[in-house]
Write a protein that holds these residues in place. Sequence first.
Motif, PDB file in Angstrom:
ATOM      1  N   PRO A  41       0.825  -1.215   0.000  1.00  0.00           N
ATOM      2  CA  PRO A  41       0.000   0.000   0.000  1.00  0.00           C
ATOM      3  C   PRO A  41       0.859   1.266   0.000  1.00  0.00           C
ATOM      4  N   GLY A  42       0.666   2.100  -1.019  1.00  0.00           N
ATOM      5  CA  GLY A  42       1.423   3.343  -1.120  1.00  0.00           C
ATOM      6  C   GLY A  42       2.826   3.189  -1.668  1.00  0.00           C
ATOM      7  N   GLN A  43       3.191   1.977  -2.112  1.00  0.00           N
ATOM      8  CA  GLN A  43       4.522   1.761  -2.689  1.00  0.00           C
ATOM      9  C   GLN A  43       4.382   1.112  -4.069  1.00  0.00           C
ATOM     10  N   VAL A  44       5.097   1.668  -5.020  1.00  0.00           N
ATOM     11  CA  VAL A  44       4.970   1.253  -6.413  1.00  0.00           C
ATOM     12  C   VAL A  44       6.356   1.037  -7.019  1.00  0.00           C
ATOM     13  N   LEU A  45       6.457   0.034  -7.883  1.00  0.00           N
ATOM     14  CA  LEU A  45       7.616  -0.086  -8.762  1.00  0.00           C
ATOM     15  C   LEU A  45       7.203   0.441 -10.122  1.00  0.00           C
ATOM     16  N   ALA A  46       8.020   1.307 -10.696  1.00  0.00           N
ATOM     17  CA  ALA A  46       7.686   1.918 -11.981  1.00  0.00           C
ATOM     18  C   ALA A  46       8.887   1.865 -12.916  1.00  0.00           C
ATOM     19  N   ASP A  72      10.797   3.634 -16.013  1.00  0.00           N
ATOM     20  CA  ASP A  72      10.978   4.797 -16.870  1.00  0.00           C
ATOM     21  C   ASP A  72      11.543   4.283 -18.184  1.00  0.00           C
ATOM     22  N   GLY A  73      10.669   4.167 -19.201  1.00  0.00           N
ATOM     23  CA  GLY A  73      11.080   3.559 -20.457  1.00  0.00           C
ATOM     24  C   GLY A  73      12.154   4.338 -21.185  1.00  0.00           C
ATOM     25  N   THR A  74      12.097   5.662 -21.128  1.00  0.00           N
ATOM     26  CA  THR A  74      13.097   6.471 -21.818  1.00  0.00           C
ATOM     27  C   THR A  74      14.465   6.337 -21.165  1.00  0.00           C
ATOM     28  N   GLU A  75      14.490   6.338 -19.841  1.00  0.00           N
ATOM     29  CA  GLU A  75      15.756   6.246 -19.122  1.00  0.00           C
ATOM     30  C   GLU A  75      16.227   4.803 -18.959  1.00  0.00           C
ATOM     31  N   GLY A  76      15.338   3.833 -19.233  1.00  0.00           N
ATOM     32  CA  GLY A  76      15.694   2.439 -19.056  1.00  0.00           C
ATOM     33  C   GLY A  76      15.989   2.104 -17.607  1.00  0.00           C
ATOM     34  N   ALA A  77      15.143   2.608 -16.684  1.00  0.00           N
ATOM     35  CA  ALA A  77      15.397   2.461 -15.253  1.00  0.00           C
ATOM     36  C   ALA A  77      14.175   1.907 -14.543  1.00  0.00           C
ATOM     37  N   LEU A  78      14.426   1.160 -13.464  1.00  0.00           N
ATOM     38  CA  LEU A  78      13.392   0.671 -12.573  1.00  0.00           C
ATOM     39  C   LEU A  78      13.502   1.436 -11.268  1.00  0.00           C
ATOM     40  N   LEU A  79      12.362   1.971 -10.784  1.00  0.00           N
ATOM     41  CA  LEU A  79      12.395   2.816  -9.602  1.00  0.00           C
ATOM     42  C   LEU A  79      11.351   2.391  -8.582  1.00  0.00           C
ATOM     43  N   HIS A  80      11.726   2.484  -7.299  1.00  0.00           N
ATOM     44  CA  HIS A  80      10.807   2.227  -6.194  1.00  0.00           C
ATOM     45  C   HIS A  80      10.262   3.573  -5.729  1.00  0.00           C
ATOM     46  N   VAL A  81       8.936   3.712  -5.778  1.00  0.00           N
ATOM     47  CA  VAL A  81       8.279   4.961  -5.400  1.00  0.00           C
ATOM     48  C   VAL A  81       7.541   4.742  -4.081  1.00  0.00           C
ATOM     49  N   ASP A  82       7.867   5.573  -3.089  1.00  0.00           N
ATOM     50  CA  ASP A  82       7.238   5.499  -1.772  1.00  0.00           C
ATOM     51  C   ASP A  82       6.441   6.784  -1.557  1.00  0.00           C
ATOM     52  N   PHE A  83       5.110   6.681  -1.584  1.00  0.00           N
ATOM     53  CA  PHE A  83       4.275   7.872  -1.479  1.00  0.00           C
ATOM     54  C   PHE A  83       4.264   8.445  -0.077  1.00  0.00           C
ATOM     55  N   LYS A  86       6.834   8.657   1.904  1.00  0.00           N
ATOM     56  CA  LYS A  86       8.057   9.437   2.026  1.00  0.00           C
ATOM     57  C   LYS A  86       8.212  10.462   0.902  1.00  0.00           C
ATOM     58  N   GLY A  87       7.446  10.294  -0.176  1.00  0.00           N
ATOM     59  CA  GLY A  87       7.576  11.194  -1.324  1.00  0.00           C
ATOM     60  C   GLY A  87       8.860  10.985  -2.104  1.00  0.00           C
ATOM     61  N   THR A  88       9.366   9.739  -2.118  1.00  0.00           N
ATOM     62  CA  THR A  88      10.664   9.467  -2.748  1.00  0.00           C
ATOM     63  C   THR A  88      10.538   8.480  -3.902  1.00  0.00           C
ATOM     64  N   ARG A  89      11.530   8.507  -4.767  1.00  0.00           N
ATOM     65  CA  ARG A  89      11.703   7.479  -5.800  1.00  0.00           C
ATOM     66  C   ARG A  89      13.166   7.083  -5.800  1.00  0.00           C
ATOM     67  N   THR A  90      13.430   5.779  -5.703  1.00  0.00           N
ATOM     68  CA  THR A  90      14.776   5.260  -5.528  1.00  0.00           C
ATOM     69  C   THR A  90      15.067   4.214  -6.598  1.00  0.00           C
ATOM     70  N   PRO A  91      16.214   4.271  -7.273  1.00  0.00           N
ATOM     71  CA  PRO A  91      16.550   3.266  -8.286  1.00  0.00           C
ATOM     72  C   PRO A  91      16.623   1.870  -7.677  1.00  0.00           C
ATOM     73  N   VAL A  92      16.153   0.895  -8.433  1.00  0.00           N
ATOM     74  CA  VAL A  92      16.257  -0.510  -8.069  1.00  0.00           C
ATOM     75  C   VAL A  92      17.069  -1.204  -9.148  1.00  0.00           C
ATOM     76  N   GLY A  93      18.167  -1.867  -8.753  1.00  0.00           N
ATOM     77  CA  GLY A  93      19.052  -2.453  -9.753  1.00  0.00           C
ATOM     78  C   GLY A  93      19.742  -1.380 -10.571  1.00  0.00           C
ATOM     79  N   ARG A  94      20.307  -1.806 -11.685  1.00  0.00           N
ATOM     80  CA  ARG A  94      21.015  -0.856 -12.547  1.00  0.00           C
ATOM     81  C   ARG A  94      21.219  -1.455 -13.930  1.00  0.00           C
ATOM     82  N   GLN A  95      21.700  -0.634 -14.839  1.00  0.00           N
ATOM     83  CA  GLN A  95      22.001  -1.087 -16.194  1.00  0.00           C
ATOM     84  C   GLN A  95      23.175  -2.074 -16.171  1.00  0.00           C
ATOM     85  N   GLY A  96      23.026  -3.166 -16.890  1.00  0.00           N
ATOM     86  CA  GLY A  96      24.088  -4.164 -16.948  1.00  0.00           C
ATOM     87  C   GLY A  96      23.544  -5.527 -17.294  1.00  0.00           C
TER      88      GLY A  96
END
Length: 384
Positions: free
Chosen positions: A42-47, A49-60, A62-72
Amino acid sequence: MLAAFIVPPAFAQSVPVRDLPKASREIEDPFSLISGAIEIKPGQVLAIDGTEGALLHVDFAKGTRTPVGRQGSGPGEYRAPGALLRVRVDTIWLLDVMLQRITAFNPDLTPGTTFPMVMLDQSSMTVLTAPFFADRTGKVYSGAMKIQGGVGGGGNEMQMTIPDSIGIVTYDARQPTRTEVGKVRFPVSGKPQISRAGNAMKYSMAFPGLIASDPWAVFPDGRVAIVRGATYQVDFITPDGKKTTGPRNAYEPIKVTAADQKAEMDEARRMMEEQGKVAQKMLPAGFSMDFELLPPASWPANYPALGALSALAAPDGRLWVRRAIPFRIGREQWDVLDTNGKVVASWRLPPKTTIAAVGQGVVYSVRTDEDDLRYLQRVEIPKN
């Protein structure tokens, strides 16, 4: 304005269209393009970003978005994130369309295992297509399209025949065996063509022309819901193969004008250009792909009931579907269908806003600003 109206007894009654409630929270840090999202808590989403090729954890909270994993290419890494799947014990699978594999993340979002997932069966020329879903047992569901093609122009041109009906298949992502559970009308018009001059390629296709296709989705318990675009009713298929069909839902036909044809083509070309930037990232170094969208051979007299590939399964067993509303109106409309397939609510979204994911009593919407930046929002839905 779309209004409720009286329909014959053979149809389910329509409901009034209401404005979607205002977002309770918006993440200030924008995305370039949100191409996929799921609620993990509840209140947490994985999203994605297709243009940036990134996976991000969004915590509503806390109002934050944090990278999950990385390119490789290692554990917890990816090249082109394409779909998010929530499977057993809240493990997350990320489909990497470039590396043709699944990158897994543990429930705490630390890197898990990786394993290959073959997208194209060359023996039958059957390719897996979006959308991709998973149930809580770990089974994956997707479209399966058999394509045919011929090469001409001295070997530099290929014309493909894409069927207007494709299968829905379920499978273990680690195994090649797939079981078909249903068929859906696919939005396609004409024969796409790929031409090549050196490392430069061009993909040409006709705009589907507002075809009444069949959006579908899968619930966590493995129920498949197929919304038939021609009749606006839902076929439900249980994991043991039993099928039930819901009532027809009423909708008001909207005429397709010449102005609509131009507006739909302009918007489709804009979206293709945007998605082409994502596709370019999947090509080998030195290669390029140009996309061309042509008008359809003919246009229908009226808009269909539903948009293509526009169904989202909510945890409460309800189904959210995007209506086919003229682009000129500037505001999307989403219907909510109950567990029997009957429309029980209809929401009009704010301008330049769409829905990316649904959760327990909430939806996660995406607002686009004047600079085409995307902002992820959390919207609480009234229980009534």
